[in-house]
Scaffold this motif. Structure first.
Motif, PDB file in Angstrom:
ATOM      1  N   GLU A  74      74.979  -0.855 -19.987  1.00 17.16           N
ATOM      2  CA  GLU A  74      73.728  -0.111 -20.433  1.00 17.16           C
ATOM      3  C   GLU A  74      73.639   1.006 -21.495  1.00 17.16           C
ATOM      4  O   GLU A  74      72.793   0.928 -22.441  1.00 17.16           O
ATOM      5  N   ASN A  86      66.176   4.518 -17.503  1.00 19.26           N
ATOM      6  CA  ASN A  86      65.004   3.361 -18.275  1.00 19.26           C
ATOM      7  C   ASN A  86      65.496   2.173 -18.829  1.00 19.26           C
ATOM      8  O   ASN A  86      64.907   1.216 -19.121  1.00 19.26           O
ATOM      9  N   GLY A  87      67.009   2.225 -18.815  1.00 19.14           N
ATOM     10  CA  GLY A  87      67.461   0.906 -19.374  1.00 19.14           C
ATOM     11  C   GLY A  87      68.107   1.140 -20.878  1.00 19.14           C
ATOM     12  O   GLY A  87      67.456   1.930 -21.727  1.00 19.14           O
ATOM     13  N   ASP A 115      68.107  -1.108 -23.085  1.00 19.25           N
ATOM     14  CA  ASP A 115      67.115  -1.786 -24.126  1.00 19.25           C
ATOM     15  C   ASP A 115      65.912  -1.050 -24.434  1.00 19.25           C
ATOM     16  O   ASP A 115      65.509  -0.883 -25.434  1.00 19.25           O
ATOM     17  N   GLU A 116      65.438  -0.323 -23.692  1.00 16.38           N
ATOM     18  CA  GLU A 116      64.266   0.714 -23.808  1.00 16.38           C
ATOM     19  C   GLU A 116      64.583   1.875 -24.709  1.00 16.38           C
ATOM     20  O   GLU A 116      63.986   2.126 -25.624  1.00 16.38           O
ATOM     21  N   SER A 174      72.394   0.682 -25.295  1.00 17.67           N
ATOM     22  CA  SER A 174      71.391   1.564 -26.028  1.00 17.67           C
ATOM     23  C   SER A 174      71.465   1.752 -27.424  1.00 17.67           C
ATOM     24  O   SER A 174      70.473   2.219 -28.082  1.00 17.67           O
TER      25      SER A 174
END
Length: 453
Positions: free
Chosen positions: A45, A222-223, A225-226, A49
């Motif tokens: 993750e 939140n991940g 990707d976010e 990011s």
């Protein structure tokens, strides 16, 4: 309004306590990571990011984590670099003071991802109030079951210790920090081996900045990707900026990377413009170690496009017309600022903070300070300007750690962009002692108001 991640709850009363921090979603990342994710999942993750090191180098955090060696039976360590000593930078101190549990939560999640059961926060020795705040936060987290043995019943053990530094700027360099943490003189090590292979006590170690570690919690919740959706290009997420100098609203600001430099300086949401109605002369954008830029180059790229607050945009043009985001120490100088005096002041700092291990840095920083003092105080010669350039070239790239580069770049860039001001100091020693050179030809353009015909 820009999205806030690290400073979202900064103004909530009591957010520095475990109880209030928990009420506002604190430690959700620890629960998610330890109960529903593997260590590799967390690392993945962080990779997704695009989070980059916020201490100055800007190296991708997830990639740095992936380099960590994992030999059987050998402990691994996470060390948080809170030895914030770069002139113009005070964001980490602000974060630790007002929301310490943001860092503690990030430390727990990051330690889990790295397989570390003992982690350290190495804090600048002068920051005793922050050291006490962190120790209190660690005790609160431990009492609540988020630190110690068998955290939340998951079988994961972690202890975090706060270690005061000795007040040396050089210990912000990761290997010097590790030497100091081991109880030795804080001299940088020759690399390789890198800390990921042989770091603290000869074991695999990751050293990350306060802001980098603090951002991990939001990424886990939140991940990745976010997080990557915030910012611009490879400069993802938000960044804490320490804004100081001749501005109306100095302080720590959390910006979305990709904001224009002009908006950051002049908008009421951030710096609020130049103080006392003065005009912008120059900016040091990333702490004292990055090249200084005149107003026309900090606001616009060489092609006329707006310069952005991002790793790539600030570096656009190389050192000829660009600079670096660095640690985010954003120092603004108005029309009355003396570039020569500022450069001499920076050189005094680097001469004082050099560990003395490498001859180019040990001798070169002293020479630059002496020559700049000579120019500033009316005893300079025209040949001194080229001497400074020559000395800076002999330091750059010839030292074990980047302190030599950090000392050379401000001097070289000041002469590159403000040579006429140095020459004026040499040719007009008395005037230079009594006044300032002013704006010359490198200030922001004055708006032209056409008269009505």
């Amino acid at each position: 309004m820009a999205q806030k991640i690290l400073l979202k709850n900064i103004n909530i009363p009591g957010i520095n306590t475990f109880e209030v921090y928990r009420q506002h979603g604190g430690y959700a990342a620890v629960e998610k990571a330890l109960k529903t994710m593997s260590a590799d999942d967390v690392v993945e993750e962080v990779k997704k990011s695009g989070l980059r090191g916020r201490g100055g180098a800007g190296f991708p955090t997830g990639m740095k984590w992936s380099f960590l060696a994992k030999p059987e039976g050998v402990p691994r360590y996470l060390v948080c670099n809170a030895d914030e000593s770069e002139p113009g930078t005070f964001k980490d101190r602000y974060l630790m003071t007002h929301t310490p549990h943001t860092l503690i939560e990030g430390m727990i999640v990051s330690s889990f991802a790295l397989g570390a059961n003992t982690s350290y926060i190495y804090v600048r020795g002068e920051m005793m109030p922050q050291i006490r705040i962190l120790e209190k936060a660690i005790a609160e987290a431990k009492n609540a079951g988020f630190l110690g043995k068998n955290i939340l019943g998951t079988g994961y053990d972690l202890e975090i210790y706060v270690q005061p530094g000795g007040g040396a700027y050089i210990c912000g360099e990761e290997t010097a920090l590790l030497e100091s943490l081991e109880g030795k003189r804080g001299n940088p090590r020759i690399k390789p081996p890198f800390p990921a292979i042989a770091g603290l006590y000869g074991c695999p170690t990751v050293v990350n900045n306060v802001e980098s570690i603090a951002a991990v919690s939001w990424i886990v919740v939140n991940g990745g990707d976010e997080y990557a959706k915030i910012g611009i290009g490879r400069s993802t997420g938000t960044k804490l900026i320490s804004a100081s100098g001749n501005i109306n609203k100095p302080g720590v600001y959390e910006i979305e990377l990709g904001l224009s430099v002009e908006e950051f300086i002049y908008s009421d949401e951030y710096c609020g413009g130049i103080a006392n109605g003065k005009r912008l002369k120059a900016v040091v954008a990333g702490g004292s170690s990055v090249p200084i830029l005149p107003a026309n180059l900090i606001l616009k790229l060489a092609n006329g496009q707006p310069r952005l607050m991002s790793y790539e945009s600030l570096a656009e043009g190389g050192f000829a017309t660009g600079t670096m985001l660095g640690s985010g120490g954003f120092i603004v100088m108005d029309e009355d600022a003396c570039v020569v005096r500022n450069t001499w002041n920076f050189s005094r700092f680097y001469h004082h903070e050099s560990c003395g291990q490498c001859s180019p840095c040990r001798e070169g920083t002293g020479w630059m300070e002496k020559v700049l003092h000579r120019i500033e105080y009316g005893h300079g010669k025209m040949s001194d300007i080229d001497l400074l350039v020559d000395v800076s070239k002999k330091i750059e790239g010839n030292t074990i750690c980047p302190l030599g580069d950090a000392a050379a770049w401000p001097v070289a860039s000041a002469i590159r962009h403000f040579r006429d001001e140095f020459e004026w100091h040499v040719n007009n020693p008395k005037a230079a002692m009594d006044g300032n050179y002013g704006l010359a030809n490198y200030a922001d353009p004055i708006p032209v108001v056409e008269e009505a015909s």
